[in-house]
Enzyme design. Structure first.
Site, PDB file in Angstrom:
ATOM      1  N   ASP A  29      -5.870 -12.381 -16.882  1.00 17.24           N
ATOM      2  CA  ASP A  29      -4.550 -12.228 -17.495  1.00 17.24           C
ATOM      3  C   ASP A  29      -3.894 -12.717 -18.274  1.00 17.24           C
ATOM      4  OD1 ASP A  29      -2.296 -10.361 -15.132  1.00 17.24           O
ATOM      5  OD2 ASP A  29      -1.470 -11.760 -16.829  1.00 17.24           O
ATOM      6  N   THR A  80       1.471   0.346 -17.128  1.00 14.43           N
ATOM      7  CA  THR A  80       1.406   1.731 -18.235  1.00 14.43           C
ATOM      8  C   THR A  80       2.668   2.497 -18.031  1.00 14.43           C
ATOM      9  OG1 THR A  80       0.310   2.808 -16.464  1.00 14.43           O
ATOM     10  CG2 THR A  80      -1.410   2.840 -18.871  1.00 14.43           C
ATOM     11  N   ARG A 149      -5.233   4.093  -5.175  1.00 15.65           N
ATOM     12  CA  ARG A 149      -4.354   5.174  -4.488  1.00 15.65           C
ATOM     13  C   ARG A 149      -3.662   4.371  -3.867  1.00 15.65           C
ATOM     14  NH1 ARG A 149      -8.484  10.194  -3.412  1.00 15.65           N
ATOM     15  NH2 ARG A 149      -7.283  11.169  -4.166  1.00 15.65           N
ATOM     16  N   LYS A 201      -4.874  11.825 -10.031  1.00 14.84           N
ATOM     17  CA  LYS A 201      -3.669  10.772  -9.783  1.00 14.84           C
ATOM     18  C   LYS A 201      -2.570  11.018 -10.194  1.00 14.84           C
ATOM     19  CE  LYS A 201      -1.733   7.223  -9.085  1.00 14.84           C
ATOM     20  NZ  LYS A 201      -1.652   5.118  -8.600  1.00 14.84           N
ATOM     21  N   ASN A 205       1.235  11.986  -6.835  1.00 12.24           N
ATOM     22  CA  ASN A 205       2.345  10.915  -7.312  1.00 12.24           C
ATOM     23  C   ASN A 205       3.244  12.304  -7.154  1.00 12.24           C
ATOM     24  OD1 ASN A 205       1.942   8.519  -6.437  1.00 12.24           O
ATOM     25  ND2 ASN A 205       1.772   7.347  -8.414  1.00 12.24           N
ATOM     26  N   GLY A 252      12.446   4.971  -5.788  1.00 13.39           N
ATOM     27  CA  GLY A 252      11.979   3.707  -6.998  1.00 13.39           C
ATOM     28  C   GLY A 252      10.193   3.648  -6.940  1.00 13.39           C
ATOM     29  N   CYS A 255       5.711   4.245  -9.680  1.00  9.53           N
ATOM     30  CA  CYS A 255       5.025   5.749  -9.575  1.00  9.53           C
ATOM     31  C   CYS A 255       5.359   6.841  -9.563  1.00  9.53           C
ATOM     32  CB  CYS A 255       3.848   5.142  -8.348  1.00  9.53           C
ATOM     33  SG  CYS A 255       3.141   3.916  -8.651  1.00  9.53           S
TER      34      CYS A 255
HETATM   35  N1  SAJ Z   1      10.289   7.964  -0.546  1.00  8.20           N
HETATM   36  C1  SAJ Z   1      11.875   9.073  -0.323  1.00  8.20           C
HETATM   37  N2  SAJ Z   1      11.179   9.700   1.434  1.00  8.20           N
HETATM   38  C2  SAJ Z   1      10.252   9.596   1.236  1.00  8.20           C
HETATM   39  C3  SAJ Z   1       9.354   8.789   1.118  1.00  8.20           C
HETATM   40  C4  SAJ Z   1       9.638   8.191   0.060  1.00  8.20           C
HETATM   41  O1  SAJ Z   1      12.872   8.779  -0.676  1.00  8.20           O
HETATM   42  O2  SAJ Z   1       9.897  10.154   2.449  1.00  8.20           O
HETATM   43  C5  SAJ Z   1      11.158   7.315  -1.608  1.00  8.20           C
HETATM   44  C6  SAJ Z   1      10.804   5.571  -1.269  1.00  8.20           C
HETATM   45  O3  SAJ Z   1      11.980   5.298  -1.086  1.00  8.20           O
HETATM   46  C7  SAJ Z   1      10.800   5.035  -2.641  1.00  8.20           C
HETATM   47  C8  SAJ Z   1      10.231   6.013  -3.123  1.00  8.20           C
HETATM   48  O4  SAJ Z   1      10.179   7.257  -2.816  1.00  8.20           O
HETATM   49  O5  SAJ Z   1      11.633   4.465  -3.370  1.00  8.20           O
HETATM   50  C9  SAJ Z   1       8.054   5.717  -3.568  1.00  8.20           C
HETATM   51  O6  SAJ Z   1       7.542   5.141  -2.959  1.00  8.20           O
HETATM   52  P1  SAJ Z   1       6.740   5.644  -1.684  1.00  8.20           P
HETATM   53  O7  SAJ Z   1       5.988   4.625  -0.573  1.00  8.20           O
HETATM   54  O8  SAJ Z   1       6.422   7.166  -1.066  1.00  8.20           O
HETATM   55  O9  SAJ Z   1       5.234   5.772  -2.731  1.00  8.20           O
HETATM   56  P2  SAJ Z   1       4.544   4.867  -3.336  1.00  8.20           P
HETATM   57  O10 SAJ Z   1       5.232   4.787  -5.088  1.00  8.20           O
HETATM   58  O11 SAJ Z   1       5.225   3.263  -3.145  1.00  8.20           O
HETATM   59  O12 SAJ Z   1       3.209   4.558  -3.290  1.00  8.20           O
HETATM   60  C10 SAJ Z   1       2.302   5.523  -4.027  1.00  8.20           C
HETATM   61  C11 SAJ Z   1       1.457   6.383  -3.535  1.00  8.20           C
HETATM   62  N3  SAJ Z   1       1.309   7.818  -3.986  1.00  8.20           N
HETATM   63  C12 SAJ Z   1       1.258   8.597  -3.265  1.00  8.20           C
HETATM   64  O13 SAJ Z   1       1.029   7.877  -2.378  1.00  8.20           O
HETATM   65  C13 SAJ Z   1       0.846  10.183  -3.472  1.00  8.20           C
HETATM   66  C14 SAJ Z   1       0.158   5.335  -3.911  1.00  8.20           C
HETATM   67  O14 SAJ Z   1      -0.472   5.903  -3.429  1.00  8.20           O
HETATM   68  C15 SAJ Z   1       0.386   4.938  -5.096  1.00  8.20           C
HETATM   69  O15 SAJ Z   1      -1.146   4.499  -5.378  1.00  8.20           O
HETATM   70  C16 SAJ Z   1       1.297   5.187  -5.507  1.00  8.20           C
HETATM   71  O16 SAJ Z   1       2.208   5.238  -5.413  1.00  8.20           O
HETATM   72  C17 SAJ Z   1       1.069   4.257  -7.300  1.00  8.20           C
HETATM   73  O17 SAJ Z   1       0.248   3.496  -7.694  1.00  8.20           O
HETATM   74  O18 SAJ Z   1       1.002   5.385  -8.152  1.00  8.20           O
END
Ligand code: SAJ
Length: 406
Positions: A29, A80, A149, A201, A205, A252, A255
């Site tokens: 890094d 990215t 993922r 990917k 998301n 937030g 991703c």
């Molecule tokens: N959220 C909602 N309602 C829901 C689910 C989540 O409002 O029903 C909000 C959460 O509070 C948060 C945001 O969405 O603010 C995202 O949270 P998350 O837990 O759904 O996802 P991330 O961003 O932590 O992780 C995602 C995942 N992608 C998918 O489930 C398709 C993860 O598998 C990926 O690796 C990651 O993005 C990434 O790096 O792309």
């Protein structure tokens, strides 16, 4: 030996997992401080199971450095970001990392890009670097895209159990990298071409972002006409082919709130549903702010300084604040020239915003209206501390009489 480039939220756990599964790994890094912390035996962020994995990797011999290594396999896991105006992915870090790799790698080496990129990025931004250096893909160097993922909060488990996608120009190279990931991954690993891997990917998301936007829109419709959105979603989801996600105070993270914009930016006029969905999610913090004012009025409250936001992170039980709805709400409130909201998050030890508390009890002592922005276990397990307060629960997790919802 595998040289993992970029030791952040994804690169570090991946490097540790490979090392603890018997692969020789060097983590690189450019951040000297980060490398010094890791080399001194400490991890750089909190994550379930990460410290134990770190111990195992250290025992297995992993080392950390700021130098790129001369070897035959690289995993590039650098950020990215996206350009807020063009909405397009900014591949500058990936391109810079690949350029450095190409200056030290062995002939015939394989460079695996794990960072999320929009479809066509490897073709348009990475391949030209090879040409520029007079290198031939498939002969001098092999390019692979293997998007991660894993979900923050459950990364270690998901690294082992999730299915994975590997995109390669050449089937044999793809199979070789599949074997490498199989050293720790028990999920199914699909080998496909690079552009397909890039698109899958982003689509994964985007699917979640659009589904969350749908839930948020339902919440607004139900608020407008006095219906219980949670009961409605619960019943709808009993249908065998319906699975609506949850409404919330905004989306937030690095991703779901970012990647779908790549499609909007790259395919203007074609990604209309996605564009609207992203705008819907982006407006949720403002919607919550309006609910706060409505509830204050209903309860005869006039002092915004007696309102407290519980939670600063982008989601529960992590210490990651990137694109957090609470920060968005605070920014929007500053624009309305009405600062003064109090804030507390058990995962954020440093002072990052005004009026921030570091202890739940003193925070609660100083507010009358508590807005649950993040459903950390702490507040769910201590919900009785909220009795006697006015509560706006943005996640429907506080089971107390008289609680308000979004
Ligand atoms: N959220 C909602 N309602 C829901 C689910 C989540 O409002 O029903 C909000 C959460 O509070 C948060 C945001 O969405 O603010 C995202 O949270 P998350 O837990 O759904 O996802 P991330 O961003 O932590 O992780 C995602 C995942 N992608 C998918 O489930 C398709 C993860 O598998 C990926 O690796 C990651 O993005 C990434 O790096 O792309």
């Amino acid at each position: 030996m595998v040289n993992v480039i970029g030791l952040g939220y994804i690169g570090l756990p991946t490097a540790l997992m490979l090392a603890s599964s018997g692969v020789e790994v060097v983590g690189t890094d450019y951040n000297k401080e980060l490398v010094a912390t890791l080399s001194s035996g400490r991890t750089t962020f909190k994550e379930k199971g990460l410290d134990e994995l770190f111990e195992a990797a250290l025992k297995a011999g992993i080392t950390f450095t700021t130098e790129y290594q001369e070897t035959d396999t690289y995993i590039v896991s650098v950020p990215t970001p996206y350009d807020k105006f063009s909405k397009k992915v900014d591949p500058a870090y990936v391109v810079a990392a690949v350029r450095k790799v190409l200056s030290v790698c062995k002939k015939g080496a394989t460079v695996v890009v794990e960072s999320t990129v929009s479809p066509g990025t490897i073709e348009k931004a990475v391949r030209p670097v090879l040409a520029e250096l007079g290198l031939e893909a498939g002969k001098d160097v092999n390019l692979v895209h293997a998007p991660e993922r894993i979900i923050p909060g459950n990364m270690v488990y998901e690294l082992i159990h999730n299915n994975r996608t590997i995109g390669a120009d050449d089937r044999q190279v793809g199979e070789k990298i599949k074997e490498l990931y199989s050293s720790f991954c028990k999920g199914e690993i699909v080998v496909t071409d690079i552009k397909t891997a890039e698109m899958t990917k982003v689509v994964e998301n985007t699917y979640r972002a659009v589904n969350i936007a749908f839930a948020n829109e339902l919440a607004k419709i139900c608020r407008h006409d006095d219906m219980d959105v949670y009961e409605i979603i619960r019943i709808c989801n009993m249908h065998p082919r319906v699975n609506i996600l949850k409404p919330g105070p905004g989306v937030g993270g690095h991703c779901i709130s970012v990647d779908p914009w790549f499609l909007v930016g790259d395919y203007p006029g074609l990604a209309k549903v996605i564009d609207e969905a992203m705008k819907t999610n982006d407006k949720m913090p403002d919607f919550v702010l309006n609910r706060i004012y409505e509830i204050m009025q209903e309860n005869g409250m006039t002092d915004i300084g007696r309102v407290g936001l519980y939670g600063l992170t982008y989601k529960e039980n992590v210490d990651d604040m990137r694109e957090s709805p609470t920060l968005q709400l605070l920014e929007s409130q500053e624009r309305h020239l009405a600062p003064g909201l109090k804030v507390y998050d058990p995962f954020i030890e440093k002072d990052v915003v005004k009026n921030q508390y570091h202890d739940l009890n003193s925070f609660l002592d100083d507010v009358d209206l508590v807005v649950v922005m993040v459903k950390h276990d702490e507040i769910v397990e201590n919900k009785e501390k909220l009795s006697g307060k006015t509560v706006l629960d943005c996640h429907n997790v506080i089971d107390l009489p008289g609680v308000y919802h979004i």
